[in-house]
Design a protein around this motif. Sequence first.
Motif, PDB file in Angstrom:
ATOM      1  N   THR A  68      -1.666  -4.712  -2.646  1.00 25.34           N
ATOM      2  CA  THR A  68      -0.665  -5.308  -3.527  1.00 25.34           C
ATOM      3  C   THR A  68      -1.299  -6.034  -4.694  1.00 25.34           C
ATOM      4  OG1 THR A  68      -0.559  -7.148  -1.997  1.00 25.34           O
ATOM      5  CG2 THR A  68       1.161  -5.476  -1.823  1.00 25.34           C
TER       6      THR A  68
ATOM      7  N   ASN B  50       1.945  -7.121  -9.887  1.00 23.50           N
ATOM      8  CA  ASN B  50       3.353  -6.736 -10.007  1.00 23.50           C
ATOM      9  C   ASN B  50       3.577  -5.269  -9.679  1.00 23.50           C
ATOM     10  OD1 ASN B  50       4.262  -9.249 -10.662  1.00 23.50           O
ATOM     11  ND2 ASN B  50       3.897  -8.921 -12.862  1.00 23.50           N
ATOM     12  N   SER B  51       2.675  -4.727  -8.891  1.00 22.16           N
ATOM     13  CA  SER B  51       2.878  -3.339  -8.532  1.00 22.16           C
ATOM     14  C   SER B  51       2.323  -3.127  -7.117  1.00 22.16           C
ATOM     15  CB  SER B  51       2.179  -2.410  -9.507  1.00 22.16           C
ATOM     16  OG  SER B  51       0.798  -2.664  -9.502  1.00 22.16           O
TER      17      SER B  51
ATOM     18  N   VAL C  39       9.637  -1.723  -3.071  1.00 24.98           N
ATOM     19  CA  VAL C  39       9.794  -0.990  -4.331  1.00 24.98           C
ATOM     20  C   VAL C  39      11.182  -0.384  -4.372  1.00 24.98           C
ATOM     21  CG1 VAL C  39       7.354  -0.432  -4.523  1.00 24.98           C
ATOM     22  CG2 VAL C  39       8.881   1.134  -3.352  1.00 24.98           C
TER      23      VAL C  39
ATOM     24  N   ALA D  95      -3.734  -4.598  -9.382  1.00 24.27           N
ATOM     25  CA  ALA D  95      -2.428  -4.040  -9.074  1.00 24.27           C
ATOM     26  C   ALA D  95      -1.369  -5.137  -9.123  1.00 24.27           C
ATOM     27  CB  ALA D  95      -2.468  -3.378  -7.708  1.00 24.27           C
TER      28      ALA D  95
ATOM     29  N   GLY E 165       6.402   4.978 -11.668  1.00 26.09           N
ATOM     30  CA  GLY E 165       5.044   4.712 -11.222  1.00 26.09           C
ATOM     31  C   GLY E 165       4.074   5.770 -11.715  1.00 26.09           C
TER      32      GLY E 165
ATOM     33  N   ARG F  47       0.284  -0.524  -4.648  1.00 27.07           N
ATOM     34  CA  ARG F  47      -0.626   0.595  -4.804  1.00 27.07           C
ATOM     35  C   ARG F  47      -0.952   1.185  -3.433  1.00 27.07           C
ATOM     36  NH1 ARG F  47      -6.425   0.406  -7.873  1.00 27.07           N
ATOM     37  NH2 ARG F  47      -5.181   0.370  -9.767  1.00 27.07           N
TER      38      ARG F  47
ATOM     39  N   GLU G 158       0.892   4.349  -7.654  1.00 29.49           N
ATOM     40  CA  GLU G 158       1.210   2.974  -7.994  1.00 29.49           C
ATOM     41  C   GLU G 158       2.684   2.911  -8.353  1.00 29.49           C
ATOM     42  OE1 GLU G 158      -1.972   0.477 -10.143  1.00 29.49           O
ATOM     43  OE2 GLU G 158      -0.398   0.811 -11.609  1.00 29.49           O
ATOM     44  N   LEU G 159       3.373   1.924  -7.789  1.00 30.05           N
ATOM     45  CA  LEU G 159       4.800   1.780  -8.067  1.00 30.05           C
ATOM     46  C   LEU G 159       5.071   0.349  -8.501  1.00 30.05           C
ATOM     47  CD1 LEU G 159       6.311   3.654  -4.998  1.00 30.05           C
ATOM     48  CD2 LEU G 159       6.669   4.257  -7.393  1.00 30.05           C
ATOM     49  N   PRO G 160       6.002   0.163  -9.403  1.00 27.83           N
ATOM     50  CA  PRO G 160       6.331  -1.218  -9.777  1.00 27.83           C
ATOM     51  C   PRO G 160       6.972  -1.962  -8.596  1.00 27.83           C
ATOM     52  CG  PRO G 160       7.809   0.337 -10.853  1.00 27.83           C
ATOM     53  CD  PRO G 160       6.787   1.164 -10.133  1.00 27.83           C
ATOM     54  N   ARG G 161       6.571  -3.214  -8.439  1.00 33.59           N
ATOM     55  CA  ARG G 161       7.115  -4.019  -7.355  1.00 33.59           C
ATOM     56  C   ARG G 161       8.582  -4.354  -7.633  1.00 33.59           C
ATOM     57  NH1 ARG G 161       4.973  -7.886  -3.738  1.00 33.59           N
ATOM     58  NH2 ARG G 161       2.816  -7.432  -4.277  1.00 33.59           N
TER      59      ARG G 161
END
Lengths: 75, 932
Positions: B831, B838-839, B796, B836, B893, B841, B910-913
């Motif tokens: 993942t 493209n992000s 990330v 989840a 996120g 978690r 949760e964060l964007p990949r």
Amino acid sequence: MMKASLTGQRLVVLFFLGLVAFNFPVLGLFEKGGTVFGVPVLYAYAYGAWAALIFAMARVAGRRDDVPPASGPRG
Amino acid sequence: MLQGWVIVLASLAYLTALFAVAYWGDWRAEQGRSIIANPYIYTLSIAVYCTTWTYYGSVGRAAGSGIGFLPIYLGPTLVFSLWWLVMLKMLRISKTYRITSIADFVASRYGKSQLLGGLVTIIAVIGVVPYIALQLKAVSNSFTILLNYPDIVMPAKVGAGLFLEDNTLYIALLLAAFTILFGTRHLDATERHEGMVAAIAMDSVLKLVAFTAIGLFVTYGLYDGFGDIFRRAQAVPALKELMNVVPGGGQRGSSWLSLTILSMLAVMLLPRQFQVGVVENVNENHLRKAIWLFPLYLLAINLFVLPIAFGGMLSFPGGDVDADTFVLALPMAHKQEGLALLAFLGGLSAATGMVIVETIALSTMVCNDLAMPFLLNRRWEWLNQQKDLSEILLTIRRSAIAAILLLGYAYFRLAGEAYALVGIGLISFTAVAQFAPIVFGGMFWKQGSRNGALAGLLAGFSVWLYTLLLPSFARSGWLPGNFMQGGIFGLELLHPQHLFGLVGLDETTHCLFWSLLANISAYMVVSLMGRPGAAEAGQASLFVDVFQHTQGFAGSRFWRGSADPRELVALTSRFLGPERTQQAFGSYARQRGVSSVGLLQPDADLVHFAETLLAGAIGSASARVMVASVVKEEPLGLDEVMNILDEASQVRAYSRQLERKSRELEEATQELREANERLRELDRMKDEFLSTVSHELRTPLTSIRAFSEILLQSPDMSVIDRQNFLGIITKETERLTRLINQVLDMAKLESGRTEWRMERLDVRQVIEEAIAAASSLFSDRQVSLETRLAGAVAEVEADRDKLIQVLLNLLSNAVKFVPSGSGEVAVYLLTERDGAKNSVRVEVRDNGPGIPREDQGMIFEKFRQGGDSLTGKPQGTGLGLPISRQIMEHFGGRLWVDSEPGEGACFILELPRADTGDNGRNEKTKTEEEDE
């Protein structure tokens, strides 16, 4: 808003007086029979009250204390 | 001496005299020396109300029901006392907008609606036809009776003979011819007929004189005054009863009232009454005298009704002489030939007056509101080719007059025999009463709409047709007899004269009640359901507020458009003829200070002038269409019309504005109140926070101070103790620092002064780092930690330290809330699972008490602590989670919690990949037991 002329108001009063006088139950009061000067009471009343009403209307309408509304009353 | 030719000659002589008076009246009018411009002629012309119904019928009615004929005259007397309010307004409206008939009045009020004008016309024609039949019947009967002099023979059953042997037909044709000659000699721009009014006034004088003469003859010639007649009648039991009570038994109250109401309405709304009372009025000041003069006329003409009726019944005790003919039969029986002829002529004058005015008024309506709209809509091409339209208009009117009289004759043949004169007349009165709601509603109620008027009129008319007109045919045998038993479907409920089981009323009262009920309800309900269009709303206001518009108000303000003056002149002259048109436009030009018509400004005022001019000839609805054909009109929107309208509308607009403003103000106040509430809440939270922070600060400070003092006061303390105390002091100081750092962090985040070092990170490593940093916490409280981290591809874009801070915060929270010893915390890195995509978690689960659903949002707010309610004392600063969430949001996120009370809590971030590379799911599970 509705400022009817004085003549108008007086005539409305006469209208209601007449409405009461020429309908039941008032009319029923004169069905008892009998005569006035040889005329049945009912007839004498009807014509007499009628004449009186016309006389009153003439007096009210004939008074010149207000003129026909130019832009005054809205009925 | 009373041979047929004498009667005919006398009749013709009388009609000629009438014609001469009319001609003289017209001639004087053209000279500008009107003979009708005084209240007496005006009153006498209104007396066209008294027809053969009054002349012959009143006596007939009185013979049958004593005083029962009187309401027909008391009603008008009463309503004349309201004329000051009602008639004055009607007059002002009609004069200002050049109204030509009652149909025009209604059409004009409801947005110049052709449909409505046409409907009113049809109803008026159908409704008035029985009334005309009544006149024909009376004249024909009186003629037949007089013809048989010296015998008194009641006319044979009409309708029995052939048409050509029926003198009623000839009377109808003669009256038609006379009326056509009389009323349609030329087309007038104002629809006023001064000559006709003069002739009607003469009629009124003659019928009063004739009736009074018969009355005097009966009262003082045959008997010895009123008292004598009544005294003799008292001796006859049947007549004694008639003299002392109002007839009608239990229904008499309602019958009496309904007759009064009917006659009140009829005297204003009958087409001929509207014609003489409104259209032909010269000066509204005449009302002042007419108000009482007309009732006086009614009183006078009714004075001898009862004596003639009783005199007749005493003279013809057998009952073989129809009481409707007493006026004629009494002088005949006593060989008074001259008086009998006078009586006949009086009846003739009563009939001619009525027929002339009624048919002229109706023919105007038929022409303007029925024929013209038809021609304009369907025969436009043909109409356009005609050069002189005034001739066409006159032809239409003449045909209408003839047709109406023939309809009257037809009704007389069909149904005339079943009723006495008064009965026929009441059918017409009830029909005309249907106009009352829309006319008076239109004058006083702006909301009344075209659709409402249509609905009301149709409803009332249908009920009238069903409950009064059709029964009159059925009674004469022209409809199957069972119609009268059970209505159209044989249902007792639909009995035409006991509708819905309503009994105990006479047929007129019954019809009046149901028809007006249907009429008024439909009118009001439909009116209130819709919103009127622009033209309609404009007309409504012009009518209702007429007294405010009279001075200097031009209806042209509702127009926006222009036209070539020459086109307008050409159009107008096709209807009025070139001469009148030039005259009218010439004077308009002079008024405008322009030398010739061609130089006139082609503005809205000119268009309006032409329209009003045409309205006088063809009615307002048709005039509007005609003018529109040569004018480029730009329609005004409703808002614009409203803006143009009078003060009242302006006031309305103001009040609407005011309403809006106050609504806005209210909304603003509400917003302010909410903002204030929020501020208070924040303030309160700040206070709480301060007290929490102070508390938190004071605890370590107190212990630091306590241990420092011990150290200070005990110089001989053992090294071990000293070490121990110093250790505590250091720990407490760290706690202080942490607290202050968090507060500073929050302040920085809020004000946006935080420094971010964004880089590409592997979340797995960050988690491991965080766990390592928190391991002492777990071992301190003997809490087990389970981790399950996905493959190394969870990259990330984030700030390493901040992300660690978030994870640490979540871990330390979890540790804080799980029970010591048996506590379990798990960290998962997911993942591709659970949506989840493209992000990345991260879940931090614990087996603590959990967080109630209603608190789940609250714990992310600043200074709020979920722990309060759960443990009773603050467990932290209340800033950890808000800071964490803000950090996550900065990374793009999210951070939220999923929990059920009693089943532990799961904090999820949760964060964007950051990459789209290898999505392998290389799971690697590692379990660590953290022990002392």
